[in-house]
Design a protein around this motif. Structure first.
Motif, PDB file in Angstrom:
ATOM      1  N   SER A  15       0.369   1.878  -1.852  1.00 39.67           N
ATOM      2  CA  SER A  15      -1.025   1.523  -1.598  1.00 39.67           C
ATOM      3  C   SER A  15      -1.263   0.066  -1.961  1.00 39.67           C
ATOM      4  CB  SER A  15      -1.956   2.411  -2.423  1.00 39.67           C
ATOM      5  OG  SER A  15      -1.939   3.732  -1.933  1.00 39.67           O
ATOM      6  N   GLU A  17      -3.814  -1.246  -3.364  1.00 34.58           N
ATOM      7  CA  GLU A  17      -4.388  -1.329  -4.712  1.00 34.58           C
ATOM      8  C   GLU A  17      -3.301  -1.282  -5.775  1.00 34.58           C
ATOM      9  OE1 GLU A  17      -6.997   1.921  -2.724  1.00 34.58           O
ATOM     10  OE2 GLU A  17      -5.093   0.927  -2.275  1.00 34.58           O
ATOM     11  N   GLN A  18      -2.307  -0.420  -5.533  1.00 37.46           N
ATOM     12  CA  GLN A  18      -1.235  -0.265  -6.505  1.00 37.46           C
ATOM     13  C   GLN A  18      -0.354  -1.514  -6.538  1.00 37.46           C
ATOM     14  OE1 GLN A  18       1.195   3.149  -5.706  1.00 37.46           O
ATOM     15  NE2 GLN A  18       1.902   3.327  -7.819  1.00 37.46           N
ATOM     16  N   ARG A  23      -8.417  -2.089  -8.456  1.00 39.46           N
ATOM     17  CA  ARG A  23      -9.040  -0.825  -8.115  1.00 39.46           C
ATOM     18  C   ARG A  23     -10.027  -1.052  -6.970  1.00 39.46           C
ATOM     19  NH1 ARG A  23     -12.133   3.023 -12.472  1.00 39.46           N
ATOM     20  NH2 ARG A  23     -10.141   2.707 -13.556  1.00 39.46           N
ATOM     21  N   THR A  24      -9.892  -0.274  -5.903  1.00 47.11           N
ATOM     22  CA  THR A  24     -10.727  -0.440  -4.708  1.00 47.11           C
ATOM     23  C   THR A  24     -11.592   0.798  -4.511  1.00 47.11           C
ATOM     24  OG1 THR A  24      -9.012  -1.795  -3.672  1.00 47.11           O
ATOM     25  CG2 THR A  24     -10.705  -0.881  -2.218  1.00 47.11           C
ATOM     26  N   ARG A  25     -12.840   0.566  -4.118  1.00 49.25           N
ATOM     27  CA  ARG A  25     -13.737   1.685  -3.788  1.00 49.25           C
ATOM     28  C   ARG A  25     -13.811   1.827  -2.273  1.00 49.25           C
ATOM     29  NH1 ARG A  25     -19.516   2.185  -6.663  1.00 49.25           N
ATOM     30  NH2 ARG A  25     -18.027   2.167  -8.419  1.00 49.25           N
ATOM     31  N   HIS A  26     -13.420   2.993  -1.786  1.00 47.36           N
ATOM     32  CA  HIS A  26     -13.415   3.278  -0.355  1.00 47.36           C
ATOM     33  C   HIS A  26     -14.650   4.111  -0.002  1.00 47.36           C
ATOM     34  CE1 HIS A  26      -9.207   1.914  -0.015  1.00 47.36           C
ATOM     35  NE2 HIS A  26      -9.052   2.483  -1.206  1.00 47.36           N
ATOM     36  N   MET A 174      -7.987   4.815  -7.981  1.00 50.71           N
ATOM     37  CA  MET A 174      -8.769   4.330  -6.845  1.00 50.71           C
ATOM     38  C   MET A 174     -10.121   5.036  -6.874  1.00 50.71           C
ATOM     39  SD  MET A 174      -6.687   6.363  -3.816  1.00 50.71           S
ATOM     40  CE  MET A 174      -7.614   5.639  -2.478  1.00 50.71           C
ATOM     41  N   GLU A 175     -11.046   4.531  -6.091  1.00 51.82           N
ATOM     42  CA  GLU A 175     -12.399   5.086  -6.103  1.00 51.82           C
ATOM     43  C   GLU A 175     -12.838   5.436  -4.685  1.00 51.82           C
ATOM     44  OE1 GLU A 175     -14.984   2.294  -7.988  1.00 51.82           O
ATOM     45  OE2 GLU A 175     -13.945   2.420  -9.930  1.00 51.82           O
TER      46      GLU A 175
END
Length: 535
Positions: A15, A17-18, A23-26, A174-175
């Motif tokens: 990913s 983000e990884q 940290r990403t908010r989807h 993740m969010e």
């Protein structure tokens, strides 16, 4: 593994983000890349919502699972561009036959009326369906399908959800603004948030035997009660692709699942059914014990449940996967409207209202089927057999025969999103009813009604006079019969009681929200507001 199918292995990718340590908010994260999870993602993508799909595996479902797909899910997949290919790949059928001992009791037709684009049913192994869905997800710029991503923890927050995810490269967070759990009957997400999942387990066990053979059975659903080759039990037969036939044998309460799966137990059962000289190969064997259960609420804050994660029914009637696809159909347009700021979160509460109604309907029908197929007392057995005997000659007794009431859509009668009729109408297209298809002429070419519906709210107008109506950013566009489309056979007018001037308000999921005998902009605006949970 299987004789007729080779499982694909899909590539794991880290990913972003990884890899980048952020940290990403989807907007939406879907857990589970089965038929329901991928349909959910594709439907959201079609409505402009980007979606991340997480799955802890990297292939399609293993073994023999869902087989039968009904007309309504096929119509939903057709809206997503997949319906025609699935119908071409699958085995079409609409006739079912019921036998008692060695005699035909009666037969039924699942689609007795003509003029529908999609067939009544197709049979297609679930892994083929999933392959098609994977291809569609990979082709969509709004679907991010991530294999080998296992959800370890879910932490709901007031305005988002935090997920802890494990991959071959380690663990990261993740969010999601909204999380949709499509991770099956043993849903980890449901367990993590402590949602109740209650209902009835049945003691009866059934053997699934997928058999490769060249047989002269017609492409129909055959169900036997107490056949001579499997006394005091029941048997179900379906044809699939690749000369694979699904045979379900009832085993009874005391059957040992481990023993019954052994070839030396399975092969004699099949030989007794087919005869000793019919060659066949075992493709897949399993034993299952089924249940009829559902979740307490389809929405838990920012976590929504769909498919087997929300409800579980016995396989007789093909109500599991078919119902899950209809969950997606109901949820996607509502979630898209909420994310766009066009509707309040209260609209998502109607997802529970409508789909819990459907789940309860499926559970009720599945429970009745199970009770008829597997009587629990001598008295109920005698009653069942008397009904079967009577049904041979008396059509009035045939509705009492229950070999699995096959999947049909549930009307949302009484839904808070409906506007009740104020004038009399004939026919079935009441507010809360799913739209019946009809053949049309569109720009000089043959087409279908459902091809014109499903992208947004539509005012289906029989004649001139209707105009687009807007509530906030949501506009109901006009589809005028006689101008935009032509009712080339009169079927549309008949099915919708379309007298001149009649107007229908159709929801994005192809359900009727309201109807009138004449266009009234104020009345339409009020109904559109109600359908968005704004009123």
């Amino acid at each position: 593994m299987l004789h007729t199918y080779t499982y694909p292995q899909y590539a794991y990718r880290p990913s972003p983000e990884q890899a980048e340590g952020r940290r990403t908010r989807h907007p939406v994260v879907v857990v589970g890349a089965g038929p329901v999870g991928m349909t959910q993602a594709l439907d959201l993508a079609a409505r402009g919502v980007p979606c991340v799909v997480l799955d802890d595996n990297n292939t399609v479902s293993v073994g023999s699972r869902a087989v039968c797909y009904a007309k309504r899910p096929l119509e939903i997949w057709d809206r997503l561009g997949l319906g025609e290919a699935l119908v071409e790949q699958g085995v079409q059928w609409k006739v079912g036959k019921v036998f008692f001992r060695d005699e035909l009791v009666y037969q039924f037709d699942l689609l007795p009326e003509d003029h529908h684009k999609m067939p009544a049913m197709i049979n297609l192994q679930q892994y083929y369906l999933e392959e098609r869905l994977v291809q569609a997800c990979e082709a969509s710029p709004r679907v991010d399908l991530r294999w080998k991503h296992k959800v370890l923890a879910v932490e709901p927050q007031p305005d988002h959800v935090v997920l802890t995810v494990e991959t071959p490269d380690g663990i990261f967070k993740m969010e999601a603004q909204w999380l949709i759990a499509c991770d099956g009957a043993h849903s980890d997400v449901r367990r993590m948030i402590g949602a109740d999942f209650t209902g009835q387990f049945f003691q009866d066990r059934f053997l699934i035997a997928d058999v490769v053979m060249k047989a002269d059975f017609p492409t129909e659903r055959w169900f036997w009660f107490d056949p001579p080759f499997h006394r005091n039990q029941s048997v179900l037969l379906h044809k699939q692709r690749d000369n694979v036939w699904r045979i379900d044998f009832q085993l009874g309460w005391d059957a040992d699942p481990n023993e019954e799966k052994k070839p030396e137990r399975v092969i004699p059962r099949i030989q007794a059914m087919l005869g000793p000289d019919v060659p066949f190969e075992l493709e897949w064997v399993s034993v299952y014990q089924f249940a009829c259960r559902r979740i307490d609420n389809f929405r838990h804050g920012r976590v929504l449940f769909a498919g087997d994660a929300a409800h579980q029914v016995s396989p007789f009637g093909a109500r599991g996967a078919n119902s899950g696809v209809q969950d997606c159909d109901n949820l996607s347009w509502k979630l898209a409207a909420v994310l766009a700021g066009d509707a309040p979160e209260a609209l998502l509460d109607t997802y529970h209202w409508e789909r819990a109604l459907a789940a309860d309907d499926n559970i009720r029908n599945s429970t009745r089927s199970t009770d008829f197929i597997t009587p629990k007392s001598r008295a109920s057995l005698r009653l069942r057999n008397a009904v079967l005997e009577l049904a041979r000659a008396e059509p009035l007794a045939r509705p009492l025969v229950n070999s699995g009431r096959l999947s049909t859509p549930t009307p949302y009668l009484g839904s808070p999103l409906n506007t009740p009729d104020s004038e009399p109408f004939a026919g079935r297209m009441v507010p809360g009813m799913f739209c019946a298809d009809a053949p049309l002429q569109v720009q000089g070419r043959p087409g279908w009604l459902l091809e014109q519906l499903g992208r947004g709210f539509v005012l289906l107008s029989f004649g001139a006079g209707a105009e687009p109506v807007r509530v906030g950013n949501v506009q109901a566009e006009v589809l005028e019969v006689g101008r935009d489309v032509h009712d080339r056979l009169g079927v549309l007018t008949e099915r919708y009681d379309g007298r001149p001037g009649t107007v229908y308000l159709i929801r994005p999921d192809q359900y009727v929200a309201a109807r009138w005998r004449r266009f009234d902009a104020q009345a339409v605006r009020a109904a559109l507001s109600r359908a968005l949970a704004l009123a």
